[in-house]
Enzyme design. Structure first.
Site, PDB file in Angstrom:
ATOM      1  N   GLU A   1      -6.761  -4.225  12.086  1.00 12.74           N
ATOM      2  CA  GLU A   1      -6.423  -4.976  10.871  1.00 12.74           C
ATOM      3  C   GLU A   1      -7.415  -6.104  10.626  1.00 12.74           C
ATOM      4  O   GLU A   1      -7.749  -6.409   9.471  1.00 12.74           O
ATOM      5  CB  GLU A   1      -4.998  -5.530  10.972  1.00 12.74           C
TER       6      GLU A   1
ATOM      7  N   GLU B   1       0.843  -1.191   0.000  1.00  8.42           N
ATOM      8  CA  GLU B   1       0.000   0.000   0.000  1.00  8.42           C
ATOM      9  C   GLU B   1       0.884   1.248   0.000  1.00  8.42           C
ATOM     10  O   GLU B   1       1.799   1.346   0.808  1.00  8.42           O
ATOM     11  CB  GLU B   1      -0.901   0.020   1.242  1.00  8.42           C
TER      12      GLU B   1
END
Length: 862
Positions: free
Chosen positions: A301, A130
């Protein structure tokens, strides 16, 4: 790196043309122990909506050997440039592309990061993709809405383990690991973690017969410190709570959590293979606040497995929703899940996340929560306090507005409708409108499409008998900082007003009444306060922290809070008052010396260790930057003496004792205080119950180095005791902290004149280099000019993560003066920086402006 950007328009054009079906990726990592480059071979199958169309695929690689489109070899020199391979003459319908390249291992935490552990001299790899870094490992259509399946085949050194999104094969043949294809996911959440990692395995089981394999991985050198059972407990709690609230079974085949070295962020939501910074494996005694933060990260997460991985944003302007949702639900899970160890998590949220959001929302770079992301450069600097913390605060407010049950019913419908697809914000709001019956368009416009923060102030009048005769809330919309986009605006708020009085017998501040009301999008809103009622000792706006707004305490409430802040019976109102006082200090409405007095009067009664540690950081920051220069040393002396008093008074072996020891180590300044640090280090001095373990020793060494009491010999001896990667980082920081011209020049050269330092080492050197003691400020003064001479070329020549570390970390933030503002303005006017670099420098400049205002307010109070 130049030539690696991608605009939103380009992504939209590519998405309208292509449907990507599947990737097959073969990586030869057999030479990973030596480093250098690795062979990457990618086959991607995709469909084109048009015949004879043209597009491109993304790749960052030192060398490309072969590009074959639909069986036809292409001229590599003609089609590969910067980070793109041009693809012309596509077939309508099915197409197949093969790319063979040499890709590079990195030491920047981007792409395929390679780290060598000094304990065992083994290499450890992990990917971090990312925002746009899958293209550093394989050719890919690098944007979130071009989902596909991914099948990895990896050749690794003998004896190593390979972990990916799909379950790890049990018996690799000839050290070749062949993984099953993933479900349809975005490129940025694919993952590979490779090396001789230590593993602990378990499973999540529930009464419905569901069984999900769980794994925890770390380097063998950290295995003795790995508290796997505690991590599994938090994970299972998250599985239970999220699956109930989302009404959608965990969508992947297994769930691994991998604690990896030199990680730039807290963690990353790779589907089924979450990577987490291995500082969350605690080598030494730490406080419960650190365990709470780790648990929130784990749950954040895990929430992403649904919101982000199962259903993914179409483009990065909805990054905020990705992160805000994960933040909100992780804190909610801690607060509400049965058996949670942290039911006070909303206190932590108010104290930490919202403080971050308030700070970010007052910078020149403030932006609407739903930011306009024009290209990758925009999103790379947008992982900020608005994207995470303000967004989560507003989501919390939205939940209160629509109702928690209605909110989660909308989320459930959203997951079912868009599983393994891509969405925009209206898709979620539409689902919530259906379940709640509320029109969210006006709410969205007020809260998501405008920038800035409101201030709420109480306006109270009383009669001669002390009874309240009128009570209203005044709402302000301060003008946005110069250069900020958008306009400030008044907003509707749902708040609670808490009324607190002192219980004469117990001496505690207790809530005697609570009024919940809507604040209009207007300057003044009347509060329905009961007639002929005595004025409470403390009137706290936004009690229970329902809305997102800065609140102010009136003079009488502030006086009571200053004398009795530690006497609140609950942690949340204390945290809200601490937050209000800190914000008033930053805004120059409360003098730094008065803020210090408040902290010193109340911190001894503060039971929440997370709040205590935040107050430690804030008090030190206020003294370093916001205190009038001619009073600063007086304030620092008072603070340091208090830290030592609290250290000696703390319960032996307690979290508070650990926290106060670190606070004292951060500020010790007199000869006697430094002698005590040295004595604690060498064992000639003790504090009953205080464990001077590895991390505490480094805290002492770091301060002794910064004050000139620890030389290279001392630092080297400490590193000999702790010959680990963490020890190497501490030593690098301590060396850069030494108060000599030579130490500063060496540290500067290692960061600016060379690009060989790994990301974590560079970060450690910068941290040590920047010190706030008066003598150190003089040493650092010449580096202001050097910073402006170097920062643009650094930005253009280094990777994003490395360049941002330097641009922010080495800005002369401790040189609080008009001269620093002038130098910044001259650079901004002449250097022609990119928009991303300009934003970072403007944010740093705003810190100087704020510090000057606060210093003037503190001087006036003297």
């Amino acid at each position: 790196m130049p030539g690696t950007n991608l605009t939103r328009e380009e992504a939209q054009q590519r998405a309208s043309l292509l449907t990507v079906d599947a990737y097959e990726i073969e990586l030869d990592l057999s030479g990973a122990q030596e480093g250098g480059t690795f062979r990457s071979a990618t086959t991607v199958r995709f469909e084109s909506a048009e015949a004879d169309a043209q597009t491109f695929i993304d790749l960052v690689a030192p060398a490309v050997h072969k590009v074959v489109l639909n069986g036809k070899p292409l001229d590599v020199a003609a089609v590969f440039r910067d980070s793109r391979i041009t693809l012309k003459h596509l077939q309508a319908g099915a197409n197949e592309l093969k790319v063979v390249a040499d890709c590079a291992y990195t030491n920047t935490g981007e792409g395929l990061h390679r780290f060598v552990d000094p304990v065992d001299q083994q290499a450890y790899l992990y990917t971090q993709f990312e925002v746009p870094d899958a293209r550093r490992v394989f050719a890919s259509f690098e944007q979130p809405d071009l989902k596909a399946t991914f099948q990895f085949t990896v050749k690794a050194p003998s004896g190593w383990t390979v972990i990916s999104n799909s379950p790890t094969p049990e018996a690799p043949k000839d050290d070749i690991w062949v993984f099953e294809p993933t479900p349809r996911i975005s490129t940025y959440i694919t993952a590979l973690i490779v090396g001789p990692y230590h593993a602990v395995h378990s499973s999540y089981e529930n009464e419905n017969g569901q069984s999900v394999p769980l794994g925890i991985y770390c380097r063998p050198s950290l295995a003795e410190f790995l508290d796997a059972d505690a991590i599994f407990d938090v994970t299972r709690q998250g599985f239970d709570w999220f699956q109930e609230k989302f009404d959608y079974a965990y969508p992947f085949a297994k769930y691994d959590q991998l604690f990896v070295p030199e990680f730039n962020a807290g963690a990353m939501e790779n589907a089924g293979a979450v990577t987490i910074r291995d500082q969350y494996i605690f080598r030494s005694r730490t406080t419960d606040a650190a365990y709470e933060r780790r648990a929130e990260t784990i749950l954040h997460e895990l929430a992403h497995m649904w919101f982000g991985d199962l259903v993914t944003m179409e483009w990065w302007n909805d990054l905020w929703l990705n992160e805000s949702f994960a933040t909100y639900t992780s804190v909610a899970c801690q607060a509400y899940a049965p058996g949670s160890k942290w039911p006070h998590s909303w206190t932590t949220f108010a104290n930490a996340e919202k403080t971050w959001a308030y700070r970010q929302d007052q910078l020149p770079s403030t932006h609407p929560i739903m930011a306009e992301i024009r290209d990758l450069d925009d999103v790379l600097v947008n992982f900020d306090g608005i994207t995470y913390a303000k967004g989560a605060s507003v989501l919390k407010q939205l939940v209160a507005y629509v109702g928690q049950d209605e909110f989660f019913r909308g989320v459930q419908a959203y997951f079912k409708a868009h599983a393994f697809g891509n969405t925009r914000l209206p898709d979620l709001l539409g689902a919530l409108e259906k379940t709640s019956g509320r029109d969210l368009k006006t709410w969205s416009k007020a809260w998501l499409e405008t920038a800035g923060i409101n201030i709420l102030r109480p306006e109270i009048e009383t009669d001669a008998a002390g009874n309240v005769t009128s009570f209203a809330v005044r709402q302000e919309a301060p003008a946005l900082p110069a250069g900020a986009k958008g306009n400030s605006t008044l907003r509707p708020h749902r708040i609670a007003v808490g009324c607190y009085d002192l219980d004469g017998d117990a001496g505690k501040l207790v809530r005697t009444s609570r009024i919940e009301l809507d604040i209009d999008a207007a300057e003044l809103t009347e509060v329905p306060f009961p007639a002929n009622t005595p004025r409470p000792a403390v009137i706290l706006l936004n009690d229970d922290d329902l809305s997102y707004a800065k609140v102010r305490l009136d003079a009488e409430s502030l006086a009571t809070v200053t004398a009795h802040i530690g006497d609140f019976t609950e942690s949340l109102p204390r945290a809200l008052c601490w937050s209000a006082a800190w914000d008033m200090t930053r805004d120059g409405e409360l003098a730094t010396r008065d803020y210090l007095a408040l902290v010193l009067s109340g911190i001894g009664k503060e039971s929440d260790i997370g709040v205590v540690q935040s107050l430690h950081r804030q008090a030190k920051l206020a003294l370093d930057l916001y205190a009038a220069p001619d009073w600063r040393e007086t304030g620092l002396a008072r603070w340091t003496e208090a830290t030592l008093e609290h250290l000696r008074a703390a319960e032996p072996g307690s979290d508070h004792q650990v926290a106060w020891a670190r606070a004292f180590a951060a500020t010790a300044r007199t000869a006697d205080q430094l002698d005590l640090l040295q004595g604690l280090l060498d064992g000639t001095e003790t504090v009953d119950g205080l464990a001077v373990d590895t991390e505490m020793r480094w805290a002492f060494v770091g301060r002794l180095a910064a004050t000139g009491r620890a030389d290279e010999k001392t630092i080297a001896a400490e590193l000999e005791r702790d010959k680990t990667s963490a020890g190497e980082l501490h030593a690098a920081s301590a060396r850069a902290a030494r108060p000599t011209d030579e130490a500063k020049a060496e540290a500067w050269a290692s960061v600016i004149e060379s690009d060989t330092l790994p990301n974590s080492t560079q970060e450690a050197v910068i941290s040590g280099f920047v010190q706030t003691d008066a003598a150190q400020r003089e040493l650092l003064a010449p580096y202001s000019e050097k910073y402006f001479a170097a920062v643009k070329s650094i930005w253009e020549s280094r990777s994003h993560e490395m360049a941002q570390q330097i641009a922010v970390g080495l800005y002369p933030a401790v040189q609080v003066s008009q001269a620093t503002l002038d130098a910044t303005d001259e650079w901004l006017a002449t250097a022609d920086p990119t928009a991303a670099l300009r934003r970072l420098v403007l944010e740093s400049r705003a810190g100087i402006e704020r510090a000057l205002r606060a210093q003037a307010a503190d001087a006036a109070a003297g």
